[in-house]
Design an enzyme around this catalytic site. Structure first.
Site, PDB file in Angstrom:
ATOM      1  N   LYS A 189      22.184  50.900 -51.162  1.00 54.18           N
ATOM      2  CA  LYS A 189      22.841  52.173 -51.535  1.00 54.18           C
ATOM      3  C   LYS A 189      23.422  52.066 -52.931  1.00 54.18           C
ATOM      4  CE  LYS A 189      27.306  50.527 -51.031  1.00 54.18           C
ATOM      5  NZ  LYS A 189      28.202  50.261 -52.155  1.00 54.18           N
ATOM      6  N   PRO A 201      20.018  42.155 -54.120  1.00 58.66           N
ATOM      7  CA  PRO A 201      20.945  41.127 -54.594  1.00 58.66           C
ATOM      8  C   PRO A 201      22.271  41.176 -53.821  1.00 58.66           C
ATOM      9  CG  PRO A 201      20.008  42.338 -56.436  1.00 58.66           C
ATOM     10  CD  PRO A 201      19.587  43.067 -55.193  1.00 58.66           C
ATOM     11  N   LEU A 222      25.706  46.878 -53.605  1.00 57.86           N
ATOM     12  CA  LEU A 222      24.539  47.655 -53.181  1.00 57.86           C
ATOM     13  C   LEU A 222      24.450  47.762 -51.659  1.00 57.86           C
ATOM     14  CD1 LEU A 222      21.937  46.187 -55.716  1.00 57.86           C
ATOM     15  CD2 LEU A 222      23.195  48.347 -55.883  1.00 57.86           C
ATOM     16  N   GLY A 223      25.407  47.176 -50.943  1.00 56.55           N
ATOM     17  CA  GLY A 223      25.475  47.328 -49.481  1.00 56.55           C
ATOM     18  C   GLY A 223      24.402  46.559 -48.724  1.00 56.55           C
ATOM     19  N   GLY A 224      23.828  45.532 -49.323  1.00 52.47           N
ATOM     20  CA  GLY A 224      22.717  44.813 -48.685  1.00 52.47           C
ATOM     21  C   GLY A 224      23.071  44.248 -47.315  1.00 52.47           C
ATOM     22  N   GLY A 225      24.159  43.513 -47.219  1.00 50.58           N
ATOM     23  CA  GLY A 225      24.569  42.910 -45.942  1.00 50.58           C
ATOM     24  C   GLY A 225      24.874  43.980 -44.904  1.00 50.58           C
ATOM     25  N   SER A 226      25.500  45.079 -45.337  1.00 51.18           N
ATOM     26  CA  SER A 226      25.839  46.175 -44.422  1.00 51.18           C
ATOM     27  C   SER A 226      24.578  46.853 -43.914  1.00 51.18           C
ATOM     28  CB  SER A 226      26.698  47.221 -45.146  1.00 51.18           C
ATOM     29  OG  SER A 226      27.882  46.636 -45.620  1.00 51.18           O
ATOM     30  N   ASP A 257      30.962  49.827 -44.760  1.00 50.54           N
ATOM     31  CA  ASP A 257      29.770  50.535 -45.254  1.00 50.54           C
ATOM     32  C   ASP A 257      28.665  50.645 -44.207  1.00 50.54           C
ATOM     33  OD1 ASP A 257      30.762  50.877 -47.766  1.00 50.54           O
ATOM     34  OD2 ASP A 257      29.641  49.226 -48.682  1.00 50.54           O
TER      35      ASP A 257
HETATM   36  O1  C5P Z   1      34.768  46.369 -44.437  1.00 52.01           O
HETATM   37  P1  C5P Z   1      34.281  45.204 -45.229  1.00 52.01           P
HETATM   38  O2  C5P Z   1      34.240  43.930 -44.421  1.00 52.01           O
HETATM   39  O3  C5P Z   1      32.984  45.457 -45.933  1.00 52.01           O
HETATM   40  O4  C5P Z   1      35.352  44.975 -46.378  1.00 52.01           O
HETATM   41  C1  C5P Z   1      35.433  43.796 -47.127  1.00 52.01           C
HETATM   42  C2  C5P Z   1      36.798  43.721 -47.773  1.00 52.01           C
HETATM   43  O5  C5P Z   1      36.924  44.732 -48.779  1.00 52.01           O
HETATM   44  C3  C5P Z   1      37.947  43.974 -46.825  1.00 52.01           C
HETATM   45  O6  C5P Z   1      38.374  42.799 -46.224  1.00 52.01           O
HETATM   46  C4  C5P Z   1      39.015  44.550 -47.730  1.00 52.01           C
HETATM   47  O7  C5P Z   1      39.695  43.502 -48.402  1.00 52.01           O
HETATM   48  C5  C5P Z   1      38.227  45.316 -48.775  1.00 52.01           C
HETATM   49  N1  C5P Z   1      38.112  46.747 -48.479  1.00 52.01           N
HETATM   50  C6  C5P Z   1      39.220  47.562 -48.675  1.00 52.01           C
HETATM   51  N2  C5P Z   1      39.139  48.899 -48.397  1.00 52.01           N
HETATM   52  C7  C5P Z   1      37.976  49.425 -47.956  1.00 52.01           C
HETATM   53  C8  C5P Z   1      36.842  48.621 -47.762  1.00 52.01           C
HETATM   54  C9  C5P Z   1      36.948  47.280 -48.027  1.00 52.01           C
HETATM   55  O8  C5P Z   1      40.296  47.099 -49.083  1.00 52.01           O
HETATM   56  N3  C5P Z   1      37.913  50.747 -47.728  1.00 52.01           N
END
Ligand code: C5P
Length: 303
Positions: A17, A101, A106-110, A143
């Site tokens: 994305k 990458p 780019l949200g690859g893992g998600s 994501d």
């Molecule tokens: O949800 P995800 O595991 O992808 O988020 C990774 C890190 O990014 C979270 O631990 C947080 O520190 C930060 N994050 C945030 N606010 C968001 C999304 C992510 O602070 N809306």
């Protein structure tokens, strides 16, 4: 997302994305940030191969040795959580072909995790209700739910509240073309969010969304915005050179932006030819292997 069921199992693409707008509305008590973001799915994708495992185990392999295996991997966690939620005892051999990458915004893992949920739901014939899949996705990462939905969406909350954007039949825009620069360094999402300050007067997604719905590429380019850019640039100053190289391509590019928490940066082009010309010039400046042309299809295809 493309799903193919073969005699051997399920093959599924996991697209990346781009964020065309990202505003931070505030910091929440749980440490996450409240967001408003516009995201589009692009044609750069990983591929997941899912084959039934007679042992009942969840096994994971990847063509990129830097991808973590085991519990740290979001695909493995998706498989385990789906199995647990549905009381399923079946196993799977998962092989991931990595093209997106990592640590690039780019949200690859998600996307890999969303793809695993939907692909395994089919492989194991679970017929999980869509609200349960969405809840599992949101629990895996902010994501992840976006990738269960249509190719364009405004996401709110910590990113998990997804509102699909549908371009009407009268819209002349079928696709957006981008030049994408993926620098040789990544950025940690947590580190970037850890430095960001929510503004006292946040911007609204309205103008960028209206420009997209009107099909006005120049206005869309002007409205591109990402609140995380300042924080990302403080952590990785080399990002500024990437952004400057992209900006030097204007007016051939309608606008430029860092995607998500970085490090990938995009340039919005008027059409495919303009994107390819800008990509050639940028490769001359930045060197080989960092620049590519990607397309976002704006018409709905099933997730
Ligand atoms: O949800 P995800 O595991 O992808 O988020 C990774 C890190 O990014 C979270 O631990 C947080 O520190 C930060 N994050 C945030 N606010 C968001 C999304 C992510 O602070 N809306």
């Amino acid at each position: 997302m493309i799903v193919e069921t073969t005699a051997d199992g399920v093959i599924r693409s996991a697209p990346a994305k781009l964020n065309l707008f990202l505003e931070v509305l505030g910091r929440r008590a749980d440490g996450y940030h409240e967001l408003e973001t516009l995201m589009v799915r692009i044609d750069l994708a990983d591929t997941l191969h899912l084959r039934p495992a007679p042992t009942g185990a969840i096994a994971f392999s990847c063509d990129d040795p830097t991808v973590p295996t085991g519990e740290a991997n979001l695909v493995v966690r998706a498989a385990e959580r789906l199995r647990q939620a549905r009381g399923c005892l079946l196993g799977v051999n998962i092989h991931l072909c990595k093209k997106i990458p990592m640590q690039a915004g780019l949200g690859g893992g998600s996307s890999d995790a969303a793809s695993a949920l939907v692909g395994l739901d089919r492989l194991w014939e679970l017929q999980t209700p869509s609200d349960q899949l969405a809840a599992l996705a949101g629990g895996l990462g902010s994501d992840v739910p976006f990738f269960l939905h249509s190719p364009v969406a405004v996401c709110r909350g910590r990113g998990e509240r997804v509102e699909a954007v549908r371009l009407g039949p009268s819209s002349s825009l079928r696709a957006l073309w981008f030049v994408l620069v993926c620098p040789p360094f990544g950025l940690s999402t947590a580190a970037v969010f850890g430095r960001v300050q929510a503004p006292s007067r946040p911007r609204s997604v309205g103008p960028v969304l209206e420009a997209l719905l009107r099909g006005d590429i120049d206005a869309l380019g002007r409205e591109l915005f990402n609140r995380l850019e300042g924080a990302a640039g403080e952590i990785q100053p080399a990002l500024r050179a990437v952004r400057s190289a992209l900006e030097a391509q204007q007016p051939a590019l309608a606008g430029t932006l860092m995607s998500g928490s970085g490090s990938a940066c995009l340039g919005l082009a008027h059409d495919e030819e303009a994107a390819r010309r800008a990509a050639d010039r940028l490769t001359g400046v930045l060197g080989p292997g960092l620049v590519r042309v990607v397309r976002a299809d704006l018409e709905s295809s099933p997730a």
